[in-house]
Design a protein around this motif. Structure first.
Motif, PDB file in Angstrom:
ATOM      1  N   ARG A 130       0.819  -1.207   0.000  1.00  0.00           N
ATOM      2  CA  ARG A 130       0.000   0.000   0.000  1.00  0.00           C
ATOM      3  C   ARG A 130       0.857   1.263   0.000  1.00  0.00           C
ATOM      4  O   ARG A 130       0.532   2.248  -0.660  1.00  0.00           O
ATOM      5  CB  ARG A 130      -0.940  -0.006   1.210  1.00  0.00           C
ATOM      6  CG  ARG A 130      -1.906   1.175   1.252  1.00  0.00           C
ATOM      7  CD  ARG A 130      -2.976   0.946   2.306  1.00  0.00           C
ATOM      8  NE  ARG A 130      -3.907  -0.086   1.882  1.00  0.00           N
ATOM      9  CZ  ARG A 130      -4.396  -1.034   2.683  1.00  0.00           C
ATOM     10  NH1 ARG A 130      -4.031  -1.074   3.956  1.00  0.00           N
ATOM     11  NH2 ARG A 130      -5.240  -1.935   2.226  1.00  0.00           N
ATOM     12  N   GLY A 131       1.953   1.265   0.729  1.00  0.00           N
ATOM     13  CA  GLY A 131       2.814   2.437   0.770  1.00  0.00           C
ATOM     14  C   GLY A 131       3.419   2.743  -0.580  1.00  0.00           C
ATOM     15  O   GLY A 131       3.424   3.897  -1.027  1.00  0.00           O
ATOM     16  N   GLU A 132       3.935   1.710  -1.269  1.00  0.00           N
ATOM     17  CA  GLU A 132       4.566   1.936  -2.566  1.00  0.00           C
ATOM     18  C   GLU A 132       3.538   2.334  -3.616  1.00  0.00           C
ATOM     19  O   GLU A 132       3.794   3.219  -4.447  1.00  0.00           O
ATOM     20  CB  GLU A 132       5.309   0.680  -3.010  1.00  0.00           C
ATOM     21  CG  GLU A 132       6.131   0.875  -4.267  1.00  0.00           C
ATOM     22  CD  GLU A 132       6.951  -0.354  -4.636  1.00  0.00           C
ATOM     23  OE1 GLU A 132       7.708  -0.272  -5.615  1.00  0.00           O
ATOM     24  OE2 GLU A 132       6.817  -1.385  -3.954  1.00  0.00           O
ATOM     25  N   VAL A 133       2.375   1.688  -3.602  1.00  0.00           N
ATOM     26  CA  VAL A 133       1.329   2.027  -4.567  1.00  0.00           C
ATOM     27  C   VAL A 133       0.863   3.466  -4.371  1.00  0.00           C
ATOM     28  O   VAL A 133       0.712   4.221  -5.338  1.00  0.00           O
ATOM     29  CB  VAL A 133       0.143   1.044  -4.433  1.00  0.00           C
ATOM     30  CG1 VAL A 133      -1.057   1.545  -5.224  1.00  0.00           C
ATOM     31  CG2 VAL A 133       0.538  -0.338  -4.920  1.00  0.00           C
ATOM     32  N   PHE A 134       0.659   3.867  -3.126  1.00  0.00           N
ATOM     33  CA  PHE A 134       0.224   5.233  -2.872  1.00  0.00           C
ATOM     34  C   PHE A 134       1.335   6.217  -3.205  1.00  0.00           C
ATOM     35  O   PHE A 134       1.076   7.351  -3.615  1.00  0.00           O
ATOM     36  CB  PHE A 134      -0.209   5.404  -1.415  1.00  0.00           C
ATOM     37  CG  PHE A 134      -1.088   6.599  -1.194  1.00  0.00           C
ATOM     38  CD1 PHE A 134      -2.437   6.535  -1.461  1.00  0.00           C
ATOM     39  CD2 PHE A 134      -0.552   7.785  -0.724  1.00  0.00           C
ATOM     40  CE1 PHE A 134      -3.252   7.644  -1.272  1.00  0.00           C
ATOM     41  CE2 PHE A 134      -1.354   8.901  -0.528  1.00  0.00           C
ATOM     42  CZ  PHE A 134      -2.709   8.824  -0.797  1.00  0.00           C
ATOM     43  N   GLY A 135       2.589   5.788  -3.039  1.00  0.00           N
ATOM     44  CA  GLY A 135       3.703   6.634  -3.441  1.00  0.00           C
ATOM     45  C   GLY A 135       3.714   6.869  -4.936  1.00  0.00           C
ATOM     46  O   GLY A 135       3.968   7.983  -5.405  1.00  0.00           O
ATOM     47  N   LEU A 136       3.416   5.819  -5.717  1.00  0.00           N
ATOM     48  CA  LEU A 136       3.301   5.982  -7.160  1.00  0.00           C
ATOM     49  C   LEU A 136       2.156   6.927  -7.507  1.00  0.00           C
ATOM     50  O   LEU A 136       2.262   7.774  -8.399  1.00  0.00           O
ATOM     51  CB  LEU A 136       3.074   4.627  -7.830  1.00  0.00           C
ATOM     52  CG  LEU A 136       4.253   3.656  -7.827  1.00  0.00           C
ATOM     53  CD1 LEU A 136       3.831   2.299  -8.359  1.00  0.00           C
ATOM     54  CD2 LEU A 136       5.391   4.206  -8.658  1.00  0.00           C
ATOM     55  N   GLY A 137       1.050   6.783  -6.773  1.00  0.00           N
ATOM     56  CA  GLY A 137      -0.068   7.688  -6.990  1.00  0.00           C
ATOM     57  C   GLY A 137       0.275   9.114  -6.609  1.00  0.00           C
ATOM     58  O   GLY A 137      -0.214  10.063  -7.209  1.00  0.00           O
ATOM     59  N   ALA A 138       1.152   9.267  -5.595  1.00  0.00           N
ATOM     60  CA  ALA A 138       1.531  10.609  -5.149  1.00  0.00           C
ATOM     61  C   ALA A 138       2.387  11.333  -6.163  1.00  0.00           C
ATOM     62  O   ALA A 138       2.540  12.548  -6.094  1.00  0.00           O
ATOM     63  CB  ALA A 138       2.276  10.529  -3.816  1.00  0.00           C
ATOM     64  N   THR A 139       2.980  10.610  -7.121  1.00  0.00           N
ATOM     65  CA  THR A 139       3.699  11.287  -8.189  1.00  0.00           C
ATOM     66  C   THR A 139       2.735  11.966  -9.143  1.00  0.00           C
ATOM     67  O   THR A 139       3.134  12.794  -9.954  1.00  0.00           O
ATOM     68  CB  THR A 139       4.555  10.286  -9.001  1.00  0.00           C
ATOM     69  OG1 THR A 139       3.722   9.315  -9.625  1.00  0.00           O
ATOM     70  CG2 THR A 139       5.549   9.589  -8.104  1.00  0.00           C
ATOM     71  N   VAL A 140       1.474  11.599  -9.058  1.00  0.00           N
ATOM     72  CA  VAL A 140       0.449  12.201  -9.898  1.00  0.00           C
ATOM     73  C   VAL A 140      -0.532  13.014  -9.067  1.00  0.00           C
ATOM     74  O   VAL A 140      -0.969  14.080  -9.445  1.00  0.00           O
ATOM     75  CB  VAL A 140      -0.297  11.107 -10.703  1.00  0.00           C
ATOM     76  CG1 VAL A 140      -1.360  11.720 -11.584  1.00  0.00           C
ATOM     77  CG2 VAL A 140       0.691  10.318 -11.537  1.00  0.00           C
ATOM     78  N   ILE A 141      -0.891  12.494  -7.883  1.00  0.00           N
ATOM     79  CA  ILE A 141      -1.846  13.195  -7.032  1.00  0.00           C
ATOM     80  C   ILE A 141      -1.108  14.240  -6.210  1.00  0.00           C
ATOM     81  O   ILE A 141      -0.149  13.930  -5.539  1.00  0.00           O
ATOM     82  CB  ILE A 141      -2.569  12.207  -6.104  1.00  0.00           C
ATOM     83  CG1 ILE A 141      -3.273  11.148  -6.935  1.00  0.00           C
ATOM     84  CG2 ILE A 141      -3.556  12.920  -5.223  1.00  0.00           C
ATOM     85  CD1 ILE A 141      -3.850  10.053  -6.118  1.00  0.00           C
ATOM     86  N   GLY A 142      -1.525  15.487  -6.296  1.00  0.00           N
ATOM     87  CA  GLY A 142      -0.803  16.565  -5.647  1.00  0.00           C
ATOM     88  C   GLY A 142      -1.335  16.896  -4.268  1.00  0.00           C
ATOM     89  O   GLY A 142      -2.311  16.334  -3.794  1.00  0.00           O
ATOM     90  N   LEU A 143      -0.679  17.861  -3.521  1.00  0.00           N
ATOM     91  CA  LEU A 143      -1.067  18.280  -2.201  1.00  0.00           C
ATOM     92  C   LEU A 143      -1.891  19.558  -2.219  1.00  0.00           C
ATOM     93  O   LEU A 143      -2.609  19.843  -1.286  1.00  0.00           O
ATOM     94  CB  LEU A 143       0.183  18.515  -1.342  1.00  0.00           C
ATOM     95  CG  LEU A 143       1.024  17.293  -1.065  1.00  0.00           C
ATOM     96  CD1 LEU A 143       2.230  17.689  -0.238  1.00  0.00           C
ATOM     97  CD2 LEU A 143       0.220  16.250  -0.338  1.00  0.00           C
ATOM     98  N   ASP A 144      -1.750  20.333  -3.316  1.00  0.00           N
ATOM     99  CA  ASP A 144      -2.468  21.599  -3.331  1.00  0.00           C
ATOM    100  C   ASP A 144      -3.769  21.480  -4.108  1.00  0.00           C
ATOM    101  O   ASP A 144      -4.823  21.267  -3.527  1.00  0.00           O
ATOM    102  CB  ASP A 144      -1.583  22.703  -3.908  1.00  0.00           C
ATOM    103  CG  ASP A 144      -0.420  22.999  -2.993  1.00  0.00           C
ATOM    104  OD1 ASP A 144       0.625  23.406  -3.502  1.00  0.00           O
ATOM    105  OD2 ASP A 144      -0.570  22.805  -1.786  1.00  0.00           O
TER     106      ASP A 144
END
Length: 379
Positions: free
Chosen positions: A354-368
């Motif tokens: 789950r951590g790695e998959v969400f990390g891959l998603g975080a390269t696309v999903i932003g914080l702002d």
């Protein structure tokens, strides 16, 4: 017979109490993560708006100003899957503690730094390790499922937006001091508080049998990681396209309103505040939307249509009131899409990755607004 009945009743009662205790602990952890997310964004928002001005004041050239501003987002693209992999390898808790300790030190050094090279190095460190929001969502994804997971993500997005609006107001009070330094020191203190609270109250949510020590086997590359999670490719490409379109619209909205409606800088600030407030309200409605349409992929289609219609309507708005209405519906679509995509990624992943998959998603999903890729590519 009577004794065995009492014993079975006692065991059943004991099991019920254990389940209730675990449920209470998980609920407490959920609200703690939401609070930590608020403190995180509150601290960061005291520093982020002032970085460009600080770089200019210490005599940096336009090249270095652009480099320092972009190095953070660029490094986050590559470090997010690696930090996620560390969460799956060494545990969620220890990775969160390590990142928070490094971030607290980096912001403290940023406050006392006075050189361009030092600023570049510290921003690079922050780009590598500032993944606390992703860590909070992964931990919350471990202890929440279904509607509760969507509710958790919507709450953490809403409270983060509120914190990002309040942070700059704190530094405004420092009229006779160096606001940037004060903001950095307060931000460092915020992450010290996050580190302490995480150490005391955040328990390890990853199954102990899945936590493993480093081996001598070669580590997978980013390309291999993307190939491993082919099931996510469609949602990542979708999010990138949606992010780019929305970020382009947000980027050119001030110029558009100035040209067609005669907006001043003050009017543009009011509109930005309106968009931020709309985002907070719309993000809070994500739980109701998820309950109304339980099928997430069907909901994705509905929100996609809403996004396209809102973008087109914004471009064709004949006057200011119509533009504000379309911007509100655009915020509704984007904020609900953020929650929905986060939820789909967490549902798709297993506990072990789950951590790695969400990390891959975080390269696309932003914080702002929507994504880091969209934020870098939009200008």
């Amino acid at each position: 017979s009577g004794r065995s009945f009492k014993l079975s009743y006692y065991n059943e009662y004991k099991s019920y109490l254990r389940m209730a205790a675990v449920k209470l602990q998980d609920n407490s952890l959920t609200y703690l993560l939401i609070g930590l997310s608020f403190v995180d964004y509150l601290g960061v928002s005291m520093v982020a708006p002032q970085i460009s001005l600080k770089i200019r004041n210490i005599g940096a050239s336009q090249l270095f100003i652009g480099l320092i501003s972009s190095v953070y987002g660029a490094l986050q693209l590559f470090s997010a899957p690696l930090v996620g992999k560390a969460q799956d390898t060494y545990g969620r808790r220890i990775t969160l503690l390590g990142c928070c300790a490094i971030i607290a030190t980096a912001y403290f050094l940023l406050g006392i730094n006075g050189s361009v090279i030092g600023m570049l190095g510290i921003r690079s460190i922050l780009g590598l390790f500032k993944h606390t929001q992703s860590s909070f969502k992964v931990i919350g994804g471990d202890v929440n499922t279904g509607i509760k997971r969507s509710h958790f993500i919507s709450k953490i997005n809403s409270i983060s937006s509120v914190a990002f609006m309040l942070g700059p107001m704190v530094t405004v009070a420092a009229a006779d001091t160096d606001r940037f330094c004060m903001g950095c020191f307060i931000c460092s203190g915020c992450f010290v508080v996050i580190t302490i609270l995480s150490y005391l109250y955040v328990h390890e949510t990853l199954n102990p049998s899945l936590i493993r020590r480093p081996t001598t086997e070669p580590k997978p590359s980013i390309t291999e990681s993307f190939a491993k999670f082919k099931r996510l490719q469609y949602i990542l490409v979708y999010r990138f396209c949606a992010a780019t379109s929305v970020m382009l619209l947000r980027y050119f909205t001030p110029l558009y309103t100035q040209h067609y409606f005669g907006f001043t800088a003050k009017d543009a600030s009011y509109m930005t505040s309106f968009i931020g407030l709309s985002g907070i309200i719309c993000s809070s409605s994500a739980t109701l939307v998820s309950k109304a349409v339980p099928d997430k992929h069907q909901l994705l289609k509905y929100l996609s249509v809403s996004l396209v219609v809102s973008v087109i309507a914004s471009l064709l708005s004949p006057n200011m009131p119509c533009l504000l209405v379309t911007q509100f519906f655009l915020s509704f679509a984007t904020q609900n899409l953020r929650v929905l995509v986060d939820s789909i990624i967490l549902d798709t992943a297993t506990e072990a990755d789950r951590g790695e998959v969400f990390g891959l998603g975080a390269t696309v999903i932003g914080l702002d607004y929507l994504t880091r890729l969209g934020r870098i590519g939009a200008p």
